[in-house]
Design a protein around this motif. Structure first.
Motif, PDB file in Angstrom:
ATOM      1  N   LYS A   1      -1.713  11.573   1.219  1.00 49.30           N
ATOM      2  CA  LYS A   1      -2.061  12.382   2.400  1.00 49.30           C
ATOM      3  C   LYS A   1      -2.341  11.486   3.603  1.00 49.30           C
ATOM      4  O   LYS A   1      -1.911  11.761   4.718  1.00 49.30           O
ATOM      5  CB  LYS A   1      -3.291  13.248   2.084  1.00 49.30           C
ATOM      6  CG  LYS A   1      -3.047  14.364   1.087  1.00 49.30           C
ATOM      7  CD  LYS A   1      -4.343  15.092   0.773  1.00 49.30           C
ATOM      8  CE  LYS A   1      -4.147  16.150  -0.298  1.00 49.30           C
ATOM      9  NZ  LYS A   1      -5.442  16.757  -0.725  1.00 49.30           N
ATOM     10  N   GLU A   2      -3.073  10.409   3.349  1.00 51.07           N
ATOM     11  CA  GLU A   2      -3.407   9.451   4.415  1.00 51.07           C
ATOM     12  C   GLU A   2      -2.143   8.829   5.000  1.00 51.07           C
ATOM     13  O   GLU A   2      -2.002   8.717   6.223  1.00 51.07           O
ATOM     14  CB  GLU A   2      -4.315   8.369   3.814  1.00 51.07           C
ATOM     15  CG  GLU A   2      -4.724   7.265   4.766  1.00 51.07           C
ATOM     16  CD  GLU A   2      -5.507   6.178   4.024  1.00 51.07           C
ATOM     17  OE1 GLU A   2      -6.334   6.517   3.147  1.00 51.07           O
ATOM     18  OE2 GLU A   2      -5.254   4.990   4.310  1.00 51.07           O
TER      19      GLU A   2
ATOM     20  N   LYS B   1      -0.155  11.212   7.251  1.00 51.65           N
ATOM     21  CA  LYS B   1      -0.771  11.338   8.582  1.00 51.65           C
ATOM     22  C   LYS B   1      -0.419  10.154   9.465  1.00 51.65           C
ATOM     23  O   LYS B   1      -0.189  10.292  10.665  1.00 51.65           O
ATOM     24  CB  LYS B   1      -2.294  11.435   8.441  1.00 51.65           C
ATOM     25  CG  LYS B   1      -2.803  12.814   8.047  1.00 51.65           C
ATOM     26  CD  LYS B   1      -4.319  12.846   8.058  1.00 51.65           C
ATOM     27  CE  LYS B   1      -4.829  14.229   7.682  1.00 51.65           C
ATOM     28  NZ  LYS B   1      -6.315  14.264   7.623  1.00 51.65           N
ATOM     29  N   GLU B   2      -0.356   8.962   8.875  1.00 47.38           N
ATOM     30  CA  GLU B   2      -0.039   7.758   9.656  1.00 47.38           C
ATOM     31  C   GLU B   2       1.393   7.797  10.178  1.00 47.38           C
ATOM     32  O   GLU B   2       1.698   7.289  11.245  1.00 47.38           O
ATOM     33  CB  GLU B   2      -0.244   6.504   8.803  1.00 47.38           C
ATOM     34  CG  GLU B   2      -1.697   6.160   8.557  1.00 47.38           C
ATOM     35  CD  GLU B   2      -1.834   4.857   7.802  1.00 47.38           C
ATOM     36  OE1 GLU B   2      -0.843   4.105   7.688  1.00 47.38           O
ATOM     37  OE2 GLU B   2      -2.937   4.595   7.303  1.00 47.38           O
TER      38      GLU B   2
END
Length: 375
Positions: free
Chosen positions: A191-192, A195-196
């Motif tokens: 998920k991280e 987003k990046e």
């Protein structure tokens, strides 16, 4: 002048999936110079050559490659065969984990440079090298815990083909000193990374990937950023009960992670052989010009024609440290009778499975147990 002039020449070609008469001549010359070296520098190999009446100076044609006495992959698990003094080793790896018989595979600096060049040119030719920083999800043992385990080194080594922005290892030792598959943390990381927005490269053992991707597919599909890749290696082995076809696995990945089919590739190799093989865009394993794959009848050891399944013999002339020039594996497969449609003219082969009544116990056995423990 380098000591292994022909080996240097063939191992550093820029287009290893394009075969020419000159490259075939270089390969034969490299096999001859390496066989002569091992025969004179490794006592055990010299004895084997003499036992079979084999003169390495007689390697002059492609057919002569088939006459080179082989080293069995199982023998390498019990014997450390060296052609150079121990102090010449620049890298020492092992092939298996804590529960199986380990194979020690050593490289001197020049041989290590040659195999790294082989890997790099293969990845360049397949279009897998990028200057764009990527986030890495590694489905292998954390090298900080695994130390000299070959697959951990191999997968970490792939990070030089796109600058690492961040790296997360899915398998790590826990407080009790046991390997832990950190699936919940993986979900947070993916998920991280989405987003990046940077490309994500997933790499490692397919049994771990299957377990994770199957769950993502059930609980919430995601779309990874453009130019993301998934690269498998190491085979299913002990997780055979979970094994699915490559076609089904790729469809799962595309459905759950949004990675296009041509960006999903499988690699083949083994620590004892060390030379790389990588699926092309048509998902075929090509035999690069610095390797040869020979199929042999398991009972008679006679060479089989394309299309006939047998034990795979793997030949590569890069390693002067160990006499693993011609290695008889326990893998079954066949050379494809048809040319690949990807545009490269080197032969392709298909893996069928593992020969013998008992599988090697190694890191893959352990991997299967870790996956079960994580569920």
């Amino acid at each position: 002048m380098k000591q292994f002039e022909a080996a240097e020449r063939i191992c550093r070609v820029k287009d290893p999936l394009c075969s020419t008469p000159e490259k075939r001549e270089s390969f034969i010359g490299a096999c001859r110079e390496m066989a002569v070296f091992h025969s004179s520098k490794c006592r055990e190999m010299g004895q084997i050559y003499r036992k079979y009446g084999f003169d390495p100076e007689t390697i002059r044609t492609e057919e002569d490659i088939e006459r080179i006495p082989v080293v069995g992959v199982s023998a390498m698990k019990y014997h450390l065969l060296l052609s150079m003094p121990e102090e010449a080793a620049a890298l020492k790896l092992t092939s298996s984990g804590t529960k199986g018989q380990k194979t020690r595979v050593w490289f001197d600096k020049e041989s290590l440079d040659r195999v790294q060049a082989m890997l790099e040119t293969l990845w360049v030719q397949e279009g897998l090298v990028s200057k764009i920083p990527a986030n890495y999800l590694m489905f292998v043992y954390d090298p900080g815990d695994a130390k000299d385990l070959g697959i951990a080194f191999t997968v970490k080594n792939q990070q030089r083909f796109a600058p690492p922005k961040d790296t997360f290892y899915a398998i790590k030792l826990d407080a009790k000193g046991e390997w832990e598959f950190r699936k919940e943390l993986l979900k947070e990381k993916i998920k991280e990374y989405i987003k990046e927005g940077a490309p994500v490269r997933l790499s490692g053992i397919p049994s771990f990937m299957f377990d994770f991707i199957e769950e993502i597919g059930k609980t919430g599909r995601v779309k990874l950023p453009k130019d993301s890749y998934l690269l498998t290696g190491g085979g299913w082995k002990a997780a055979e009960d979970k094994k699915v076809s490559k076609e089904y696995f790729r469809s799962m990945v595309t459905d759950a992670l949004g990675i296009p089919d041509e960006n999903i590739r499988d690699g083949f190799g083994m620590a004892e052989h060390s030379a790389p093989y990588l699926e092309c865009k048509k998902h075929k394993f090509h035999v690069p010009v610095y390797n040869r794959v020979i199929t042999r009848d398991p009972e008679t050891m006679k060479v089989l024609p394309p299309g006939h399944t047998g034990l795979l013999e793997l030949v590569t002339p890069f390693n002067a440290m160990m006499p693993n020039l011609a290695l008889l594996s326990t893998d079954l497969g066949f050379l494809d009778p048809e040319s690949c449609l990807c545009g490269n003219n080197t032969p392709t082969f298909t893996l069928v499975g593992r020969g013998g009544l008992q599988k090697h116990k190694g890191c893959a056995i352990h991997a299967g147990e870790i996956v079960k423990r994580g569920n």
